[in-house]
Design an enzyme around this catalytic site. Structure first.
Site, PDB file in Angstrom:
ATOM      1  N   GLU A 194      34.623  47.470  52.319  1.00  0.00           N
ATOM      2  CA  GLU A 194      34.264  47.611  53.739  1.00  0.00           C
ATOM      3  C   GLU A 194      33.139  46.670  54.162  1.00  0.00           C
ATOM      4  O   GLU A 194      31.960  47.000  54.042  1.00  0.00           O
ATOM      5  CB  GLU A 194      33.846  49.069  54.029  1.00  0.00           C
ATOM      6  CG  GLU A 194      33.472  49.294  55.490  1.00  0.00           C
ATOM      7  CD  GLU A 194      33.048  50.734  55.816  1.00  0.00           C
ATOM      8  OE1 GLU A 194      32.901  51.542  54.888  1.00  0.00           O
ATOM      9  OE2 GLU A 194      32.869  51.018  57.000  1.00  0.00           O
ATOM     10  N   LYS A 242      38.683  47.649  54.488  1.00  0.00           N
ATOM     11  CA  LYS A 242      38.257  48.466  55.642  1.00  0.00           C
ATOM     12  C   LYS A 242      37.382  47.617  56.557  1.00  0.00           C
ATOM     13  O   LYS A 242      36.162  47.565  56.409  1.00  0.00           O
ATOM     14  CB  LYS A 242      37.494  49.690  55.146  1.00  0.00           C
ATOM     15  CG  LYS A 242      36.934  50.580  56.243  1.00  0.00           C
ATOM     16  CD  LYS A 242      36.583  51.962  55.726  1.00  0.00           C
ATOM     17  CE  LYS A 242      35.867  52.777  56.779  1.00  0.00           C
ATOM     18  NZ  LYS A 242      35.744  54.194  56.426  1.00  0.00           N
TER      19      LYS A 242
HETATM   20  P1  13P Z   1      33.112  55.167  61.563  1.00  0.00           P
HETATM   21  O1  13P Z   1      34.596  55.307  61.737  1.00  0.00           O
HETATM   22  O2  13P Z   1      32.326  56.265  62.248  1.00  0.00           O
HETATM   23  O3  13P Z   1      32.621  53.799  61.885  1.00  0.00           O
HETATM   24  O4  13P Z   1      32.799  55.380  60.046  1.00  0.00           O
HETATM   25  C1  13P Z   1      33.600  54.755  59.115  1.00  0.00           C
HETATM   26  C2  13P Z   1      32.881  54.673  57.853  1.00  0.00           C
HETATM   27  O5  13P Z   1      33.318  55.196  56.872  1.00  0.00           O
HETATM   28  C3  13P Z   1      31.627  53.929  57.818  1.00  0.00           C
HETATM   29  O6  13P Z   1      31.317  53.613  56.496  1.00  0.00           O
END
Ligand code: 13P
Length: 342
Positions: A177, A219
């Site tokens: 991510e 992600k």
């Molecule tokens: P949000 O969808 O609230 O941005 O959170 C996703 C997430 O896992 C952040 O690490």
């Protein structure tokens, strides 16, 4: 652990038009969200809230996996049943956040580096023994005057790749991510150019460190104008910019892309995901799915407010958002889905 097992888990997480529910807020983040509604910031309140989420009826029909936090993965329902058992019974795959948070980066004012590599191998082993099948690590890139620096993007990309390699060694599917934040007044083009650059660096590091692309999920953020930018693109324009960026930077071997919501409203996140799946149906090499926290949980948290009497209504709001996002994966989400509920 065989690579086949990693590939199967990664595919399972994006199969059947389902997606992930991130419920891995760290204790400080969870407490901050509770404080807004006057909910007590205690371990018991956090436990009760997470119990509400995982006991939501029919959650497993739209949600393939949940991302847990270290405190949460060890918790139990009020009646003593382990959370992991409830999750398994719902047909949901448990995952775990393993980064130790984004911290101020030395010599780089306004920028962050995600920590947590020290001792990670041992922690991953423990989580895998507990039953986790995937993990998550979030890097944060901020857009601002003169930032991000190359040093920040490189250091975060390298940490993501080191984390991903350790996860695969432990038999866990890494969710990679790299989040480019939507704060700021920059135009959408800046988010597009920067996200493309970040993703190239991330995949370059993943390649250097021999991470198997078939056994991970990406992600990313959607490609959006800064929140304070006067020009806000339409849902279709956001969908087109996001897919353009991903086609340029994400190898076809990656089985799935699971977006973060990043502070978008639940409705907008669903509408934008829907537009991508509708407009590019059958033309993309990877599944376009979701791994939302706020865009799924926010209405439920607002309804719950820490009150036992509101649990059922909060669960209905939660499962509604989960269903909207499953519909968005099929290109079948419609704003009318919101009106019927209201
Ligand atoms: P949000 O969808 O609230 O941005 O959170 C996703 C997430 O896992 C952040 O690490």
């Amino acid at each position: 652990m065989s690579s086949l097992h990693l590939i199967e888990t990664a595919r399972e997480l994006v199969a059947d038009d389902k997606g992930l529910l991130a419920m891995d807020e760290s204790t400080p983040t969870c407490d901050k969200r509770f404080a807004k509604f006057g909910i007590p910031q205690t371990e018991e309140a956090r436990r009760a809230y997470r119990e509400l989420i995982i006991t939501t009826p029919e959650l497993g029909e739209s949600i393939s996996g949940v991302v847990l936090y270290d405190e949460t993965i060890r918790q139990h329902k009020r009646d003593g049943t382990p959370f992991l058992k409830i999750i398994a019974e719902a047909g949901i795959i448990p995952g775990i956040k393993v980064d130790a948070g984004a911290k101020a980066m030395a010599a780089h004012p306004g920028e962050k580096i995600t920590e947590g590599l020290d001792g990670l191998r041992a922690r991953l082993k423990e989580y895998a023994q507990m039953g986790a099948r995937f993990a998550k690590w979030r890097a944060v890139i901020t857009i601002g005057p003169g930032i991000p620096s190359r040093a920040c993007v490189e250091a975060n990309a390298q940490a993501l790749a080191r984390y991903a390699a350790l996860c695969q060694e432990a038999g866990l599917v890494p969710i990679v991510e790299p989040e480019v934040l939507m704060d700021g007044n920059h135009p959408i083009e800046r988010c597009l150019a920067l996200t493309e650059e970040v993703l190239h660096m991330v995949f370059d590091e993943l390649y250097s460190q021999q991470v198997m692309l078939e056994g991970l999920l990406l992600k990313p953020n959607m490609i959006l104008p800064g929140l304070a930018c006067p020009e806000q693109e339409t849902v279709n324009e956001v969908a087109d910019a996001t897919v353009k960026c991903l086609l340029r930077a994400v190898p076809a071997a990656v089985p799935g892309i699971v977006f973060l919501s990043g502070g978008q409203s639940g409705e907008l996140a669903s509408a934008r995901l829907n537009a991508m799946n509708l407009r590019f149906r059958g033309r993309l090499p990877w599944a376009l799915a979701f791994s939302f926290a706020r865009a799924i949980q926010q209405p439920a948290l607002e309804i719950w407010q820490g009150d036992e009497a509101h649990v059922s209504a909060a669960q209905q709001a939660l499962v509604h958002r989960a269903r909207c996002n499953r519909a968005a994966r099929r290109g079948e989400y419609d704003a009318a889905m919101e009106r019927i509920r209201a």
